[in-house]
Design a protein around this motif. Structure first.
Motif, PDB file in Angstrom:
ATOM      1  N   VAL A  62       0.855  -1.179   0.000  1.00 13.51           N
ATOM      2  CA  VAL A  62       0.000   0.000   0.000  1.00 13.51           C
ATOM      3  C   VAL A  62       0.892   1.231   0.000  1.00 13.51           C
ATOM      4  O   VAL A  62       1.995   1.212   0.554  1.00 13.51           O
ATOM      5  CB  VAL A  62      -0.957   0.000   1.218  1.00 13.51           C
ATOM      6  CG1 VAL A  62      -0.207   0.001   2.523  1.00 13.51           C
ATOM      7  CG2 VAL A  62      -1.951   1.143   1.147  1.00 13.51           C
ATOM      8  N   ARG A  63       0.422   2.284  -0.663  1.00 14.39           N
ATOM      9  CA  ARG A  63       1.187   3.541  -0.680  1.00 14.39           C
ATOM     10  C   ARG A  63       0.222   4.714  -0.641  1.00 14.39           C
ATOM     11  O   ARG A  63      -0.900   4.635  -1.162  1.00 14.39           O
ATOM     12  CB  ARG A  63       2.082   3.625  -1.909  1.00 14.39           C
ATOM     13  CG  ARG A  63       1.348   3.579  -3.218  1.00 14.39           C
ATOM     14  CD  ARG A  63       2.295   3.556  -4.407  1.00 14.39           C
ATOM     15  NE  ARG A  63       1.571   3.077  -5.590  1.00 14.39           N
ATOM     16  CZ  ARG A  63       2.066   2.242  -6.482  1.00 14.39           C
ATOM     17  NH1 ARG A  63       3.282   1.769  -6.358  1.00 14.39           N
ATOM     18  NH2 ARG A  63       1.356   1.869  -7.525  1.00 14.39           N
ATOM     19  N   ILE A  64       0.675   5.783  -0.017  1.00 11.70           N
ATOM     20  CA  ILE A  64      -0.087   7.031  -0.014  1.00 11.70           C
ATOM     21  C   ILE A  64       0.280   7.766  -1.298  1.00 11.70           C
ATOM     22  O   ILE A  64       1.453   7.967  -1.601  1.00 11.70           O
ATOM     23  CB  ILE A  64       0.226   7.868   1.232  1.00 11.70           C
ATOM     24  CG1 ILE A  64      -0.298   7.134   2.476  1.00 11.70           C
ATOM     25  CG2 ILE A  64      -0.378   9.263   1.112  1.00 11.70           C
ATOM     26  CD1 ILE A  64       0.024   7.789   3.790  1.00 11.70           C
ATOM     27  N   VAL A  65      -0.746   8.132  -2.048  1.00  9.43           N
ATOM     28  CA  VAL A  65      -0.549   8.745  -3.355  1.00  9.43           C
ATOM     29  C   VAL A  65      -0.450  10.262  -3.242  1.00  9.43           C
ATOM     30  O   VAL A  65       0.368  10.895  -3.899  1.00  9.43           O
ATOM     31  CB  VAL A  65      -1.702   8.372  -4.309  1.00  9.43           C
ATOM     32  CG1 VAL A  65      -1.547   9.014  -5.659  1.00  9.43           C
ATOM     33  CG2 VAL A  65      -1.813   6.864  -4.441  1.00  9.43           C
ATOM     34  N   LYS A  66      -1.305  10.855  -2.398  1.00 10.24           N
ATOM     35  CA  LYS A  66      -1.330  12.307  -2.275  1.00 10.24           C
ATOM     36  C   LYS A  66      -1.896  12.681  -0.908  1.00 10.24           C
ATOM     37  O   LYS A  66      -2.791  12.015  -0.411  1.00 10.24           O
ATOM     38  CB  LYS A  66      -2.205  12.901  -3.374  1.00 10.24           C
ATOM     39  CG  LYS A  66      -2.271  14.385  -3.375  1.00 10.24           C
ATOM     40  CD  LYS A  66      -1.785  14.982  -4.643  1.00 10.24           C
ATOM     41  CE  LYS A  66      -1.872  16.499  -4.497  1.00 10.24           C
ATOM     42  NZ  LYS A  66      -1.419  17.206  -5.601  1.00 10.24           N
TER      43      LYS A  66
END
Length: 64
Positions: A53-57
């Protein structure tokens, strides 16, 4: 007095092998890492595949 506020963000879960994004959500705090409240298909996919999982913005306001 220091004013504390939460940042809002958009995050995505993706398959590490294919780089396919299979879930996009919004949250604050550690929401992107929580597994409670996820549906059975989501949990099954995570268990059967190598995912991350990654934070995009990040945003200051939820409406942004």
């Amino acid at each position: 007095m220091e004013v504390l506020y939460e940042m809002f963000y958009v995050y995505e879960y993706f398959n590490l092998e294919t780089q396919e994004v299979f879930y996009v959500g919004k949250g604050t705090g550690r929401k992107y890492r929580q597994m409670t409240g996820r549906n059975e298909d989501f949990i099954k996919y995570i268990r059967e595949n190598d995912c991350d999982v990654r934070i995009v913005k990040e945003f200051e306001l939820e409406d942004d």
